[in-house]
Write a protein that holds these residues in place. Structure first.
Motif, mmCIF file in Angstrom:
data_model
loop_
_atom_site.group_PDB
_atom_site.id
_atom_site.type_symbol
_atom_site.label_atom_id
_atom_site.label_comp_id
_atom_site.label_asym_id
_atom_site.label_seq_id
_atom_site.Cartn_x
_atom_site.Cartn_y
_atom_site.Cartn_z
ATOM 1 N N THR A 9 31.054 75.791 65.077
ATOM 2 C CA THR A 9 31.606 76.484 66.247
ATOM 3 C C THR A 9 32.635 77.551 65.940
ATOM 4 N N HIS A 10 33.132 77.664 64.722
ATOM 5 C CA HIS A 10 34.267 78.553 64.468
ATOM 6 C C HIS A 10 33.950 80.014 64.743
ATOM 7 N N ARG A 11 32.682 80.404 64.668
ATOM 8 C CA ARG A 11 32.312 81.798 64.912
ATOM 9 C C ARG A 11 32.434 82.184 66.385
ATOM 10 N N ASP A 12 32.517 81.206 67.265
ATOM 11 C CA ASP A 12 32.511 81.482 68.704
ATOM 12 C C ASP A 12 33.879 81.866 69.255
ATOM 13 N N TYR A 13 34.929 81.695 68.473
ATOM 14 C CA TYR A 13 36.286 81.879 68.982
ATOM 15 C C TYR A 13 36.797 83.280 68.679
ATOM 16 N N GLY A 14 37.335 83.921 69.709
ATOM 17 C CA GLY A 14 37.903 85.246 69.535
ATOM 18 C C GLY A 14 39.334 85.172 69.049
ATOM 19 N N ALA A 15 39.776 86.223 68.396
ATOM 20 C CA ALA A 15 41.169 86.285 67.958
ATOM 21 C C ALA A 15 42.084 86.360 69.172
ATOM 22 N N THR A 16 43.245 85.764 69.064
ATOM 23 C CA THR A 16 44.220 85.794 70.146
ATOM 24 C C THR A 16 45.138 86.998 69.977
ATOM 25 N N TRP A 17 45.921 87.282 71.028
ATOM 26 C CA TRP A 17 46.610 88.577 71.082
ATOM 27 C C TRP A 17 47.640 88.771 69.978
ATOM 28 N N ASP A 18 48.204 87.702 69.424
ATOM 29 C CA ASP A 18 49.183 87.881 68.347
ATOM 30 C C ASP A 18 48.619 87.541 66.977
ATOM 31 N N GLU A 19 47.319 87.254 66.925
ATOM 32 C CA GLU A 19 46.744 86.811 65.656
ATOM 33 C C GLU A 19 46.697 87.934 64.629
#
Length: 525
Positions: A9-19
């Motif tokens: 599942t790790h490919r499904d997550y978008g970067a967060t605004w401070d990442e």
């Protein structure tokens, strides 16, 4: 199993605004070590010098700063790191003396939507939760042992160093829980003939604790470039900054916008109540009742001590928040480390059901029912995927009801999906340059260009709250519902929206054009 789910599942997550900023800090910290300590740019990058870069540096070893796959690599690494919490919680929960309770506890933790929702993105609070679970496991094994062996004291120091290497401000919690573990450990050991006398135990601890603290301090300083300059003063200064954090952030809570340093005393306890599945809350309450009924004061014995430590793990941080009212924001992310304790208590309660109902059904059927009950939130986690961190329970109307009064996609992880939607529209018009305007003013959001197709250019608004009468010359506007950014450019129709369970996280508005045939397809499908 959890590591396998992370791989899938790790490919499904978008970067967060401070990442983007966190990743850059790790890259600069690596440059410091590669240069032999001469490149100190990491110590002047934003205010991140107050944070230990250990967690950020590790994934940066495996990608180039311009690698379009860098966030995927980070998310895989962070997910695998977070999965270490499962065996650590298992080891701690086994001290309750009920293997089924330990199994139910780790299953409950792995299926908690909010906990898994932070699994791949959160490089501070989730690693802190892992390290803190490891410290409590090590501390109870050390301080609950009859003879207080030096080997376990050294492991305790290593575990404490892991906590401080993630959040140096966690030192007061380490001291408090080490003290509690020492008291509980002596109460648990004093009935056993092999236990050393209280005076001898006191002298042994007086020698061990400074050594363990020194080990923890050295482990904290080693990966921290800013701490190298002044190994004692700078970590203490960082701890003070964490305690007296002065930057206030508007927080949407219970339908009102409140400054982050003026939140009600009940804020964190209420977040635990509304951000945890109701079945887990009920089972955790049952676990507390079981402990009170079967582990009677003065809580002697390993299982009684484990029950006290687990309950304190959950309640003490919440009580400290109510008393001290620290400056926090972003929902309950700073207190994610209490969720393993909640899951353990839920497992303790679930495993009691087969005992209470013994004789009415087969033991196997009752055990399967207990496991199914603690895993029930997995269905919601799958439905919200990959936005499990937006979870709210029925007390506030689920995610849809909470979206009016609380933050959902606070970290703008849904922007990845929004950009992919724009990419699909742009692919229909490869001759055009499509400009997507991001509705936030933080420069860190430029990480989103990573997800954009070659003919998609992302332009950041100069001011997050700036209102403009027209989108021209842009084709699309991407705006989060956080802080009402979705309401910018009201003259542009909503072409697509992203959300789950009836809640909208992000909208994409399409600029009106004189010749619709020349514009990219914005039918929202």
């Amino acid at each position: 199993m959890v590591a396998l789910v992370t791989l899938v599942t790790h490919r499904d997550y978008g970067a967060t605004w401070d990442e983007g900023l966190q990743a850059r800090y790790g890259e600069l910290a690596l440059r410091y070590f590669a240069s032999g300590g001469t490149d100190t740019a990491c110590n002047t990058f934003e205010d991140l010098r107050f944070y230990n870069p250990l967690v950020e540096m590790v994934p940066a070893l495996f990608y180039d700063a311009q690698d379009p796959e860098r966030f995927r690599i980070r998310h895989l690494y962070l997910g695998l790191l977070a999965s270490l919490c499962i065996p650590l919680v298992w080891g701690f929960a086994r001290r309750l003396g009920d293997p089924l309770a330990a199994l139910c506890g780790v299953l409950s933790l792995a299926t908690l939507p909010r906990f898994y929702g932070h699994w791949h993105n959160n490089s501070k609070d989730l690693p802190f939760a892992v390290a803190f679970a490891g410290f409590l496991w090590a501390a109870t094994r050390w301080l609950g042992h009859d003879r207080l062996p030096w080997q376990r004291a050294l492991v305790g120091g290593l575990a404490g160093g892991a906590v401080l290497a993630v959040r140096p401000g966690g030192l007061p919690l380490l001291v408090a829980f080490a003290g509690l573990a020492a008291v509980v450990g002596r109460l648990s050991a004093d009935r056993r003939e092999t236990a050393m006398p209280l005076g001898t135990a006191g002298r042994r601890l007086a020698a061990q604790i400074p050594v363990a603290l020194a080990i923890a301090w050295v482990l904290m300083v080693l990966p921290w470039p800013w701490a190298h300059e002044q190994p004692l003063r700078h970590p203490l200064q960082a701890m003070q900054v964490a305690t007296d954090f002065t930057t206030t952030v508007p927080v949407l809570f219970d339908g009102a916008t409140i400054a982050s340093d003026k939140l009600p005393r009940s804020y964190m306890a209420r977040y635990v109540l509304i951000g945890t599945p109701l079945t887990v809350l009920v089972l955790a309450a049952l676990g507390v009742l079981r402990g009170l009924a079967t582990q009677r004061p003065p809580w002697r014995g390993a299982s009684g001590g484990a029950f006290v430590m687990t309950t304190a793990w959950l309640l003490v941080p919440l009580l400290l928040f109510a008393v001290l009212r620290p400056n926090v924001y972003g929902g309950m992310r700073h207190f994610l480390f209490v969720l393993p304790a909640l899951a353990i208590l839920a497992g303790y309660g679930a495993s009691w059901l087969p005992r209470v109902a013994a004789g009415r059904l087969s033991r196997g059927a009752l055990t399967a029912a207990a496991l199914a009950l603690v895993a029930l939130p997995a269905t919601t986690a799958v439905r919200l995927h990959p936005y499990q961190m937006t979870y709210y329970n029925a007390l506030v109307g689920g995610v849809a009801g909470a979206s009016r009064d609380y933050w959902t996609d606070y970290w703008l992880a849904s922007y990845r999906e929004a950009i992919h939607w724009v990419n699909a529209r742009a692919a229909e018009h490869p001759e055009r340059l499509t400009i997507a305007v991001l509705g936030i003013g933080d420069p860190g959001m430029l990480w989103a260009q990573t997800y954009a197709a070659e003919n998609v250019q992302l332009v950041r608004l100069a001011e997050a709250r700036q209102q403009r009468p027209s989108l021209a010359p842009a084709d699309y506007y991407i705006g989060s519902t956080r802080n009402g950014l979705d309401r910018h450019y009201p003259d542009a129709a909503v072409a697509h929206s992203i959300g789950r369970d009836g809640a909208v996280f992000t909208v994409i508005r399409q600029a009106p054009t004189a010749n619709e045939g020349d514009a990219p397809n914005g039918d929202g499908r």
